[in-house]
Design a protein around this motif. Structure first.
Motif, PDB file in Angstrom:
ATOM      1  N   SER A 248      55.295  32.843  29.415  1.00  0.00           N
ATOM      2  CA  SER A 248      54.004  32.446  28.839  1.00  0.00           C
ATOM      3  C   SER A 248      54.160  31.807  27.467  1.00  0.00           C
ATOM      4  N   SER A 285      40.626  25.820  30.298  1.00  0.00           N
ATOM      5  CA  SER A 285      40.410  27.113  29.640  1.00  0.00           C
ATOM      6  C   SER A 285      40.069  26.962  28.162  1.00  0.00           C
ATOM      7  N   ALA A 290      38.796  32.146  30.455  1.00  0.00           N
ATOM      8  CA  ALA A 290      39.742  32.544  31.496  1.00  0.00           C
ATOM      9  C   ALA A 290      39.457  33.946  32.024  1.00  0.00           C
ATOM     10  N   SER A 292      40.638  36.843  31.301  1.00  0.00           N
ATOM     11  CA  SER A 292      41.851  37.617  31.554  1.00  0.00           C
ATOM     12  C   SER A 292      42.245  38.333  30.271  1.00  0.00           C
ATOM     13  N   TYR A 294      45.032  39.206  29.454  1.00  0.00           N
ATOM     14  CA  TYR A 294      46.444  38.932  29.168  1.00  0.00           C
ATOM     15  C   TYR A 294      46.694  37.457  28.839  1.00  0.00           C
ATOM     16  N   PHE A 295      45.632  36.725  28.517  1.00  0.00           N
ATOM     17  CA  PHE A 295      45.740  35.302  28.220  1.00  0.00           C
ATOM     18  C   PHE A 295      46.029  35.123  26.736  1.00  0.00           C
ATOM     19  N   ASP A 296      47.232  35.495  26.338  1.00  0.00           N
ATOM     20  CA  ASP A 296      47.658  35.429  24.938  1.00  0.00           C
ATOM     21  C   ASP A 296      49.174  35.353  24.929  1.00  0.00           C
ATOM     22  N   ARG A 304      54.084  32.921  32.744  1.00  0.00           N
ATOM     23  CA  ARG A 304      53.034  31.916  32.743  1.00  0.00           C
ATOM     24  C   ARG A 304      52.035  32.178  33.868  1.00  0.00           C
ATOM     25  N   GLU A 307      49.384  35.257  33.085  1.00  0.00           N
ATOM     26  CA  GLU A 307      48.523  35.277  31.909  1.00  0.00           C
ATOM     27  C   GLU A 307      47.066  34.956  32.249  1.00  0.00           C
ATOM     28  N   ALA A 308      46.823  34.077  33.223  1.00  0.00           N
ATOM     29  CA  ALA A 308      45.459  33.703  33.618  1.00  0.00           C
ATOM     30  C   ALA A 308      45.521  32.939  34.930  1.00  0.00           C
ATOM     31  N   LYS A 313      44.567  25.648  34.964  1.00  0.00           N
ATOM     32  CA  LYS A 313      45.643  24.764  34.518  1.00  0.00           C
ATOM     33  C   LYS A 313      45.749  23.505  35.385  1.00  0.00           C
TER      34      LYS A 313
END
Length: 537
Positions: A248, A285, A290, A292, A294-296, A304, A307-308, A313
């Motif tokens: 990610s 996004s 997103a 999520s 975990y989108f960080d 990758r 994360e979302a 994407k």
């Protein structure tokens, strides 16, 4: 008339708490980029706070006030006002609160009471009028507190002037600097096929942002980045040869600094709509949430894919715009549009001739306080029929190597459910339908993920233990495709523990495993372990 003035002075004199400092406004930092209206409201509220004084037909004696003692320096003055003139009283709870700051409403109420009493005395005759001794005592108190009264008037005038300025003030542009540095020590095993393991490596990604505002309700953001991930890292043909191994926080700039993002946002329509324009570093996004946890890149998922949702994407966009409309307190409508190769000036390229583009629409709803869900629709175009999410197999990302202009439509669903203060369940899934615009070739791709997050698992505030399991994008059905469909099924399993060292430093050890990479049962599992350290400043 002099009597009225003297009584006003006495009213101030019997409340020594006027020596307290006036309430000072707490201005927002420029970096907070928040409107100053809340600070203005706070100041006005302090000035206009209603006095908790209630009318009473029976004026209590001073002895009934629990917090007034005979030894108090103003006891006699207070007793005269209460018992002789009947124009100053305590609060309903039997207290006088002589050491508390007086509000302007309280002052007005007390002064009005005294003026009414004096008027009543005058109308009834002069027999009960104030004596010369009374006036002398009042004059002494007024003289004794002249300095404090003058100082107080100055503070009130200054506060009113500052409030007026805040109400009319336009924020001047002020830039603040912040950033993030991510370091990762990574090792891997397995593969061969589809590739071979790599030696442990140490990589970094550094991002520095500059944020400014012009009105307090807008934001201009520029971000520079630098990293040393080269040749697609673990996803390169020399290693595992699959995008399912991408991290990610992966970014390769050959240690050169590059402009990563340029963005301008502003609020309109009573602050219920936020418009976004991002000519550099755009993806769907950017505007579509997103949804999520975990989108960080620095504190979220390690891979990758996890994360979302990969649907955000689609198109590998680089410039775009959109808006986020707060329809109600529980419903938002988000619309985003972006293009790829937007900065190319060649004929048939650029924003209006881009070889790929995507339009996304999402309804983000909060049906109950602990649930957030999103439903989205994406309509995209690719001159080569590619998805370019870089999260699934080569076959799915190229739509079976369609290599024809194609219209792409996708349906997205996301969910976060916070069961309690510690446990959060998450999920997303999507279907992608691609159809050639010049033939009957078509492709259908699916993807999904489920996650469990445990906050503060060992009583440490800010820590997070997470488990994620899902299927990277897979081409499940195709028609007249060069490469056909994905024959097997890849499954992604990931776990990490985010350890908070301070409010600005996190260390995250974790791993992920990909079973049947590239959706090929002949390929060996891939194992990637990493220790990620994130600094924010």
């Amino acid at each position: 008339m002099k009597v009225f003035i003297v009584i006003a002075a006495v009213l101030l004199a019997v409340v020594p708490s006027f020596k307290a400092e006036a309430t000072q406004p707490k201005l927002s930092k420029a970096g907070d980029l928040q409107p100053l209206q809340s600070d203005i409201n706070s100041i006005v509220a302090d000035i206009n706070q209603p006095a908790p004084i209630e009318e009473s037909s029976q004026m209590p004696a001073v002895s009934q006030l629990s917090d007034v003692q005979p030894g108090d320096w103003a006891f006699e003055s207070l007793r005269n006002l209460v018992e002789r003139y009947g124009c100053i009283s305590g609060y309903p709870d039997g207290k006088f609160l002589g050491n508390r700051a007086l509000t302007r409403y309280e002052f007005a109420a007390g002064l009005n009471s005294c003026l009414e009493k004096v008027t009543e005395i005058i109308r009834s005759g002069t027999s009960n009028y104030a004596t010369q001794e009374d006036l002398a005592q009042l004059q002494r108190l007024q003289t004794e507190f002249a300095t404090e009264l003058a100082s107080l008037r100055g503070r009130v005038d200054s506060l009113e002037e500052r409030t007026s300025k805040l109400e009319q003030q336009t924020i001047t542009p002020t830039a603040i600097l912040g950033g993030e540095a991510i370091f990762g020590l990574t090792g891997s095993a397995g593969g061969n096929p589809p590739g071979r393991r790599s030696e442990p490596n140490f990589t970094y990604l550094t991002r520095v942002g500059i944020v400014s505002t012009f009105t307090g309700k807008d934001r201009l953001r520029l971000e520079l980045s630098s990293g040393n991930f080269e040749g697609r890292g673990l996803a390169s043909p020399d290693v595992f040869n699959t995008d399912m191994a991408l991290l990610s926080y992966q970014g390769g700039t050959s240690n050169q600094v590059q402009l990563d993002k340029v963005e301008y946002r502003f609020a309109a329509f009573d602050d219920r709509v936020v418009f976004t324009l991002r000519p550099v570093g755009f993806s769907l996004s950017t505007v579509l949430t997103a949804n999520s946890p975990y989108f960080d890149a620095g504190r979220g998922a390690l891979s990758r894919f996890a994360e979302a949702s990969p649907l955000f994407k689609i198109g590998n966009l680089d410039a775009g715009l959109g808006f986020d409309w707060l329809v109600t307190d529980r419903l938002r409508l988000q619309v985003a549009y972006g293009t790829g190769d937007s900065n190319v000036s060649e004929r048939g390229k650029g924003v209006f001739g881009a070889d790929r583009s995507a339009l996304g629409v999402q309804l983000l709803a909060k049906p109950v306080d602990n649930v957030l869900t999103g439903l989205g629709y994406i309509n995209a175009y690719s001159s080569e029929g590619r998805l370019d999410t870089f999260t699934g197999s080569f076959i799915s990302d190229t739509n079976g190597f369609l290599n024809q202009p194609a219209e792409i439509q996708a349906l997205s669903g996301t969910l976060q459910w916070r069961i309690n203060r510690k446990i959060t369940l998450g999920s997303w899934g999507g279907w992608i339908f691609s159809n050639s615009t010049v033939s009957d070739a078509s492709a259908t791709t699916t993807t999904y993920l489920f996650s469990v997050g445990i906050s503060d698992p060992f009583g440490r505030e800010g820590d997070l233990l997470a488990f994620l399991f899902g299927q990277p994008p897979k081409l499940v059905r195709g028609n007249n495709l060069f490469l056909g469909e994905d024959e097997g099924t890849s499954l992604h399993l990931e776990a990490f523990y985010r350890f908070r060292v301070t409010d600005n430093i996190w260390i995250t050890p974790g791993f992920f495993v990909v079973f049947n990479p590239e959706h090929n049962s002949n390929n060996n599992e891939i194992f990637v372990g990493t220790v990620r350290t994130t600094f924010r400043f």
